[in-house]
Design a protein around this motif. Structure first.
Motif, mmCIF file in Angstrom:
data_model
loop_
_atom_site.group_PDB
_atom_site.id
_atom_site.type_symbol
_atom_site.label_atom_id
_atom_site.label_comp_id
_atom_site.label_asym_id
_atom_site.label_seq_id
_atom_site.Cartn_x
_atom_site.Cartn_y
_atom_site.Cartn_z
ATOM 1 N N MET A 1 2.432 67.698 53.054
ATOM 2 C CA MET A 1 2.512 68.153 51.976
ATOM 3 C C MET A 1 3.451 67.501 50.755
ATOM 4 O O MET A 1 4.650 67.235 51.086
ATOM 5 N N THR A 2 2.979 67.159 49.573
ATOM 6 C CA THR A 2 3.721 66.431 48.763
ATOM 7 C C THR A 2 4.728 67.330 48.262
ATOM 8 O O THR A 2 4.697 68.527 47.868
ATOM 9 N N GLY A 3 6.045 66.884 48.224
ATOM 10 C CA GLY A 3 7.253 67.441 47.607
ATOM 11 C C GLY A 3 7.632 68.388 48.720
ATOM 12 O O GLY A 3 8.477 69.708 48.342
ATOM 13 N N GLN A 4 7.281 68.661 49.864
ATOM 14 C CA GLN A 4 7.703 69.490 51.021
ATOM 15 C C GLN A 4 9.287 69.387 51.153
ATOM 16 O O GLN A 4 9.611 68.373 51.217
ATOM 17 N N GLN A 5 9.871 70.604 51.241
ATOM 18 C CA GLN A 5 11.379 70.253 51.334
ATOM 19 C C GLN A 5 11.466 70.175 53.079
ATOM 20 O O GLN A 5 10.525 70.544 53.697
ATOM 21 N N SER A 6 12.687 69.502 53.248
ATOM 22 C CA SER A 6 13.015 69.330 54.614
ATOM 23 C C SER A 6 14.512 69.677 55.058
ATOM 24 O O SER A 6 15.314 70.109 53.934
ATOM 25 N N LEU A 7 14.598 70.049 56.241
ATOM 26 C CA LEU A 7 15.899 70.275 56.464
ATOM 27 C C LEU A 7 16.250 70.079 58.100
ATOM 28 O O LEU A 7 15.274 69.815 58.864
ATOM 29 N N SER A 8 17.543 69.579 58.525
ATOM 30 C CA SER A 8 17.765 69.241 59.827
ATOM 31 C C SER A 8 18.331 70.401 60.306
ATOM 32 O O SER A 8 19.548 70.982 59.689
ATOM 33 N N ILE A 9 18.412 70.541 61.619
ATOM 34 C CA ILE A 9 19.120 71.744 62.237
ATOM 35 C C ILE A 9 19.716 71.281 63.532
ATOM 36 O O ILE A 9 18.894 70.827 64.333
ATOM 37 N N ASP A 10 21.090 71.337 63.868
ATOM 38 C CA ASP A 10 21.778 70.933 65.027
ATOM 39 C C ASP A 10 21.864 72.186 65.632
ATOM 40 O O ASP A 10 22.809 72.983 65.381
ATOM 41 N N VAL A 11 21.493 72.409 66.703
ATOM 42 C CA VAL A 11 21.698 73.669 67.690
ATOM 43 C C VAL A 11 22.761 73.209 68.707
ATOM 44 O O VAL A 11 22.347 72.496 69.720
ATOM 45 N N VAL A 12 23.980 73.828 68.766
ATOM 46 C CA VAL A 12 24.859 73.763 69.707
ATOM 47 C C VAL A 12 24.709 74.725 70.634
ATOM 48 O O VAL A 12 24.462 76.118 70.354
ATOM 49 N N SER A 13 24.482 74.476 72.022
ATOM 50 C CA SER A 13 23.941 75.471 72.819
ATOM 51 C C SER A 13 24.186 74.826 74.322
ATOM 52 O O SER A 13 24.649 73.984 74.773
ATOM 53 N N ASP A 14 24.175 75.835 75.189
ATOM 54 C CA ASP A 14 24.339 75.787 76.640
ATOM 55 C C ASP A 14 22.953 76.186 77.354
ATOM 56 O O ASP A 14 22.682 77.463 77.014
ATOM 57 N N VAL A 15 22.601 75.665 78.317
ATOM 58 C CA VAL A 15 21.430 75.970 78.846
ATOM 59 C C VAL A 15 21.935 77.181 79.889
ATOM 60 O O VAL A 15 20.558 77.664 80.730
ATOM 61 N N VAL A 16 22.758 77.782 80.083
ATOM 62 C CA VAL A 16 23.049 78.655 81.179
ATOM 63 C C VAL A 16 23.352 80.063 80.163
ATOM 64 O O VAL A 16 24.061 80.798 80.693
#
Length: 222
Positions: A1-16
């Motif tokens: 999509m032209t002009g689509q906004q973008s964003l990065s998300i870093d998820v700090v997480s533990d798998v337990v």
């Protein structure tokens, strides 16, 4: 999509961390609520207990040593089971026999990113599911190799790398960095590496944060 906004998300997480599994489901729902924003998600390591022995511990014994009250543990599990069901998670805490050290799991998650963030996301889901819904020991290299294979990674390469010390220091360094940033609980969602959303927030709240930060980024305010 032209002009689509973008964003990065870093998820700090533990798998337990059961809240992190809930948080992943809610993040996926939030992304579905914001189709006008192209969201790129990366998974970053955190260890709820970095002092866990390499071979892990009996989970029931570990939980009792940490919380000291079986009724309290049972109530927490019941609450999480109900919450998980609402998000499509079939928590089975009784099936979990081992509380693992998650350093190796985070190493594999780190390697998964080189195969694509979609592969990394699938691996994280696979590890959460194996631990919380099937009671598998995700500290066991055999389980990690199987999970990597299921996520689309090269199982032979993962098996060979797990037998080395590859990226141990790097993962430990990232965990230490998270602590220095003041992250003491997970999940923590870092939007554009600038704004933190703490805890397994409802999908609507995460969606609002995504829209606000994406709009600010598009307008040059951040």
């Amino acid at each position: 999509m032209t002009g689509q906004q973008s964003l990065s998300i870093d998820v700090v997480s533990d798998v337990v961390c059961p809240w992190c599994y809930v948080g992943k489901k809610r993040l996926e729902a939030a992304i579905a609520l914001t189709p006008d924003v192209a969201v790129e998600v990366r998974w970053r390591p955190f260890q709820l207990d970095a002092t866990m022995p390499a071979g892990g511990m009996d989970r029931k014994q570990y939980m009792m040593s940490k919380f000291g009250d079986e009724k309290r543990i049972d109530q927490a599990h019941a609450n999480l089971t109900a919450m998980g069901a609402a998000e499509g998670i079939a928590f089975d805490f009784d099936a979990i026999k081992v509380a693992p050290n998650t350093l190796d799991a985070h190493r594999v998650i780190r390697w998964a990113a080189s195969s694509g963030l979609d592969v990394q996301g699938r691996l994280v889901t696979e590890l959460f599911s194996r631990y919380f819904e099937r009671g598998e020991n995700i500290g066991d290299p055999r389980v990690l190799v199987s999970a990597a294979d299921a996520a689309g990674m090269d199982a032979a390469v993962v098996e060979a790398m797990l037998a080395t010390d590859a990226d141990r220091n790097e993962v430990s360094g990232e965990v230490a960095t998270a602590s220095r940033m003041g992250i003491s609980g997970v999940p923590c969602f870092l939007l554009e590496s600038k704004y933190a959303v703490m805890g397994a927030q409802e999908a609507s709240a995460l969606a609002d944060a995504i829209r606000q930060v994406a709009t600010a980024k598009a307008s040059g305010d951040i």
